[in-house]
Design a protein around this motif. Structure first.
Motif, PDB file in Angstrom:
ATOM      1  N   ILE A  53       0.844  -1.196   0.000  1.00 14.86           N
ATOM      2  CA  ILE A  53       0.000   0.000   0.000  1.00 14.86           C
ATOM      3  C   ILE A  53       0.876   1.242   0.000  1.00 14.86           C
ATOM      4  N   THR A  54       0.367   2.288  -0.586  1.00  9.51           N
ATOM      5  CA  THR A  54       1.098   3.549  -0.715  1.00  9.51           C
ATOM      6  C   THR A  54       0.434   4.616   0.146  1.00  9.51           C
ATOM      7  N   PRO A  55       1.068   5.777   0.306  1.00 11.80           N
ATOM      8  CA  PRO A  55       0.427   6.852   1.077  1.00 11.80           C
ATOM      9  C   PRO A  55      -0.889   7.327   0.490  1.00 11.80           C
ATOM     10  N   ALA A  56      -1.134   7.033  -0.786  1.00  9.10           N
ATOM     11  CA  ALA A  56      -2.399   7.444  -1.409  1.00  9.10           C
ATOM     12  C   ALA A  56      -3.459   6.356  -1.359  1.00  9.10           C
ATOM     13  N   THR A  57      -3.165   5.244  -0.698  1.00  9.53           N
ATOM     14  CA  THR A  57      -4.090   4.106  -0.674  1.00  9.53           C
ATOM     15  C   THR A  57      -5.193   4.333   0.350  1.00  9.53           C
ATOM     16  N   ILE A  58      -6.402   3.934  -0.017  1.00  6.91           N
ATOM     17  CA  ILE A  58      -7.552   3.925   0.894  1.00  6.91           C
ATOM     18  C   ILE A  58      -7.855   2.473   1.219  1.00  6.91           C
ATOM     19  N   VAL A  59      -7.660   2.093   2.455  1.00  2.89           N
ATOM     20  CA  VAL A  59      -7.846   0.712   2.892  1.00  2.89           C
ATOM     21  C   VAL A  59      -9.226   0.580   3.528  1.00  2.89           C
ATOM     22  N   ILE A  60     -10.027  -0.335   3.018  1.00  3.58           N
ATOM     23  CA  ILE A  60     -11.381  -0.575   3.528  1.00  3.58           C
ATOM     24  C   ILE A  60     -11.362  -1.858   4.346  1.00  3.58           C
ATOM     25  N   ILE A  61     -11.788  -1.779   5.596  1.00  4.25           N
ATOM     26  CA  ILE A  61     -11.846  -2.948   6.472  1.00  4.25           C
ATOM     27  C   ILE A  61     -13.215  -2.996   7.139  1.00  4.25           C
TER      28      ILE A  61
END
Length: 253
Positions: A53-61
């Motif tokens: 993942i990168t600093p621009a990633t949106i992680v959905i949990i």
């Protein structure tokens, strides 16, 4: 005012969305619609991983993954953490609420349609997660604001609480202009006088047949509903006489 050089700012970090499992697809669809260039990752499944993942990633949990992998999620620093359906964490003693508080982030946003259902302690739980320490401890919040505000919603304590919370709460009402929502709820009551005596054994088969017809009128096919509705001209209270019968399963009759 203090000006900072870009080199003094902390490095960018990814974002996180915590939501129920039923809303994961909705979040992916809305992000693809309003932020088509965003890098979106769903942290789900047995092989879930945060590698790559990168600093621009949106992680959905989901809430369940948060409870199971809270140590992994808390080991990272996040920019924005969004808690959708935040009423799931308005009990500060719940496991989900306690694990969510361990996730470090620069900004926090709680989304909910029911911020307060039982008492103002639920409002404290949401605001204390978004702005830790704003109202102090729960006991302090209860003694300074909640107890008096619940007793007198228009009193000075309630007004002071609303004044402090107003800059932090973006509230949408059904009456706001431009809001397309469901129409107002219309209630229709019908009185039902209980019979003077319960029907005898000879009346029970007749009552069961009537209850079966009523059940088909609600759950049956279109033709059955039309046929039964033409016959059901008498009030429902006059047709249901056997208080022990239940139309949920007519095959049992």
């Amino acid at each position: 005012m203090t000006w900072k050089n870009a080199r003094d700012l902390p490095p960018p970090v990814p974002h996180q969305v915590v939501c129920p499992s039923s809303l994961v697809v909705n979040w992916k669809r809305e992000l693809a619609r309003f932020a088509p260039g965003a890098d979106t990752v769903t942290y789900l499944g047995h092989d879930r991983s945060l590698d790559g993942i990168t600093p621009a990633t949106i992680v959905i949990i989901t809430h369940g993954v948060l409870r199971r992998d809270h140590a992994t999620l808390a080991a990272r620093t996040w920019d924005l953490v969004v808690a959708d359906e935040a009423q799931h964490v308005k009990n500060p003693a719940s496991q989900t609420a306690r694990q969510l508080r361990t996730v470090p982030s620069a900004m926090r946003l709680a989304l909910t349609g029911t911020p307060v259902e039982n008492n103002l302690s639920e409002l404290w739980a949401l605001l204390d997660w978004c702005c830790p320490g704003l109202f102090g401890t729960l006991a302090s919040f209860r003694s300074h604001y909640a107890t008096a505000a619940e007793r007198d919603p228009t009193g000075p304590s309630a007004q002071q609480l609303a004044l402090i919370a107003a800059p932090l709460v973006l509230r949408r009402r059904k009456t706001d202009p431009g809001i397309r929502s469901a129409p107002a709820v219309v209630g229709q009551g019908q009185g039902c006088r209980p019979p003077a005596r319960l029907p005898g054994p000879g009346r029970r088969p007749c009552c069961r047949r009537r209850l079966s017809r009523i059940w088909r009128a609600v759950h049956g096919s279109t033709e059955e509903r039309i046929t039964v509705s033409k016959k059901a001209e008498a009030p429902l209270a006059e047709r249901i006489r056997d208080h022990g019968a239940r139309p949920a399963c007519p095959s049992a009759y």
